[in-house]
Design a protein around this motif. Structure first.
Motif, mmCIF file in Angstrom:
data_model
loop_
_atom_site.group_PDB
_atom_site.id
_atom_site.type_symbol
_atom_site.label_atom_id
_atom_site.label_comp_id
_atom_site.label_asym_id
_atom_site.label_seq_id
_atom_site.Cartn_x
_atom_site.Cartn_y
_atom_site.Cartn_z
ATOM 1 N N ASN A 11 0.820 -1.241 0.000
ATOM 2 C CA ASN A 11 0.000 0.000 0.000
ATOM 3 C C ASN A 11 0.855 1.293 0.000
ATOM 4 O O ASN A 11 0.392 2.369 0.395
ATOM 5 N N ILE A 12 2.127 1.124 -0.388
ATOM 6 C CA ILE A 12 3.022 2.284 -0.364
ATOM 7 C C ILE A 12 2.508 3.434 -1.220
ATOM 8 O O ILE A 12 2.690 4.624 -0.912
ATOM 9 N N PHE A 13 1.888 3.088 -2.298
ATOM 10 C CA PHE A 13 1.370 4.127 -3.217
ATOM 11 C C PHE A 13 0.316 4.968 -2.515
ATOM 12 O O PHE A 13 0.342 6.227 -2.553
ATOM 13 N N TYR A 14 -0.598 4.303 -1.846
ATOM 14 C CA TYR A 14 -1.686 5.004 -1.177
ATOM 15 C C TYR A 14 -1.168 5.807 0.016
ATOM 16 O O TYR A 14 -1.638 6.932 0.280
ATOM 17 N N ILE A 15 -0.192 5.219 0.685
ATOM 18 C CA ILE A 15 0.376 5.957 1.836
ATOM 19 C C ILE A 15 1.043 7.237 1.374
ATOM 20 O O ILE A 15 0.910 8.315 1.976
ATOM 21 N N ALA A 16 1.814 7.105 0.278
ATOM 22 C CA ALA A 16 2.507 8.285 -0.267
ATOM 23 C C ALA A 16 1.488 9.320 -0.731
ATOM 24 O O ALA A 16 1.678 10.533 -0.545
ATOM 25 N N GLY A 20 1.138 13.008 0.728
ATOM 26 C CA GLY A 20 1.221 14.177 -0.157
ATOM 27 C C GLY A 20 0.021 15.101 0.009
ATOM 28 O O GLY A 20 0.154 16.333 0.013
ATOM 29 N N MET A 21 -1.145 14.523 0.125
ATOM 30 C CA MET A 21 -2.353 15.316 0.293
ATOM 31 C C MET A 21 -2.322 16.093 1.599
ATOM 32 O O MET A 21 -2.699 17.265 1.676
ATOM 33 N N VAL A 22 -1.848 15.423 2.651
ATOM 34 C CA VAL A 22 -1.740 16.082 3.962
ATOM 35 C C VAL A 22 -0.784 17.258 3.876
ATOM 36 O O VAL A 22 -1.038 18.364 4.400
ATOM 37 N N ALA A 23 0.358 17.030 3.193
ATOM 38 C CA ALA A 23 1.334 18.116 3.044
ATOM 39 C C ALA A 23 0.744 19.276 2.250
ATOM 40 O O ALA A 23 0.946 20.453 2.573
ATOM 41 N N LEU A 24 0.007 18.937 1.188
ATOM 42 C CA LEU A 24 -0.608 19.978 0.354
ATOM 43 C C LEU A 24 -1.606 20.784 1.146
ATOM 44 O O LEU A 24 -1.643 22.025 1.060
#
Length: 242
Positions: A11-16, A20-24
């Motif tokens: 699930n690395i893709f979803y975690i990343a 990213g969304m949180v950072a944005l």
């Protein structure tokens, strides 16, 4: 543990993506906070500038109003002073006028208005001959021989009442001696008195002009006449030494 790592790898893709969304979202939140702060600072600066402008405007208007009021007050004071001066001048002139007494009564000898022979005498009872007119008629004054430009003097203290011109006597000056006595000087030029002026005996009234066409053969002359209450009086009877 291996099982947990395997789950992360799968699930690395979803975690990343989530990270990213949180950072944005965090960046957007920071940008909004900064923008709001800048806007508030700008509004605050504008408010301060507007307040300062209003304050300066009020101060300027107050200064203008104060200066305007001061100028109006000065103008009003100056106008009042000028008006007071005019009134005072008029009052002084009236006082001077009241102090001038013209009281000729016929008992004081008059001066000759100029030195010259009488070439046509006063005559109201009989007629005298006029060479230019080639006729006899009465004469309500005297005709004195003179040279052009001879000075004509006031025979007595008088007030100038009229300056006029007639075909027979040329330029004429009339004056009041007081008590109904009036004098007339005719055949004049270079008149240097004005109506209303009071002149003393001996003051120059004007000078002798060329004779009018009524006296061309008699020559240059001064016509001098006196009346008392409108009736002709022989000037010679009132002139000094007569």
């Amino acid at each position: 543990m291996k099982k947990f790592l395997n789950v992360i790898k799968r699930n690395i893709f979803y975690i990343a993506l989530i990270a990213g969304m949180v950072a944005l979202v965090g960046l957007v939140a920071l940008y909004n906070v900064k923008t709001q702060s800048d806007d508030e600072n700008a509004v605050s600066s504008e408010a301060v500038e507007e307040t300062a402008d209003r304050s300066n405007l009020g101060t300027t208007e107050a200064v203008k109003e104060t200066l305007g009021g001061t100028a109006k007050a000065e103008d009003k004071t100056e106008a009042t002073t000028e008006k007071s001066s005019e009134v005072e001048t008029g009052a002084n002139a009236a006082k001077v006028e009241e102090q001038i007494e013209l009281n000729y009564d016929g008992s004081t000898a008059l001066m000759w208005p100029l030195n010259g022979n009488v070439i046509i005498p006063f005559s109201m009872d009989t007629t005298v001959f006029y060479e230019t007119l080639n006729q006899y008629k009465c004469n309500a004054g005297i005709v004195l021989e003179a040279a052009e430009n001879d000075k004509v003097s006031a025979a007595y203290k008088c007030k100038i009442t009229e300056i006029t011109s007639t075909p027979e006597f040329g330029n004429v000056v009339k004056a009041s001696l007081g008590n109904g006595y009036e004098v007339m000087y005719g055949q004049l030029k270079d008149i240097n008195v004005s109506v209303g002026q009071v002149v003393d005996a001996g003051c120059t009234i004007g000078t002798v002009a060329e004779p009018s066409r009524y006296y061309s053969k008699e020559g240059t002359n001064l016509y001098f006449a006196i009346t008392k209450d409108g009736k002709p009086v022989d000037p010679v009877s009132l002139i000094e030494g007569e």
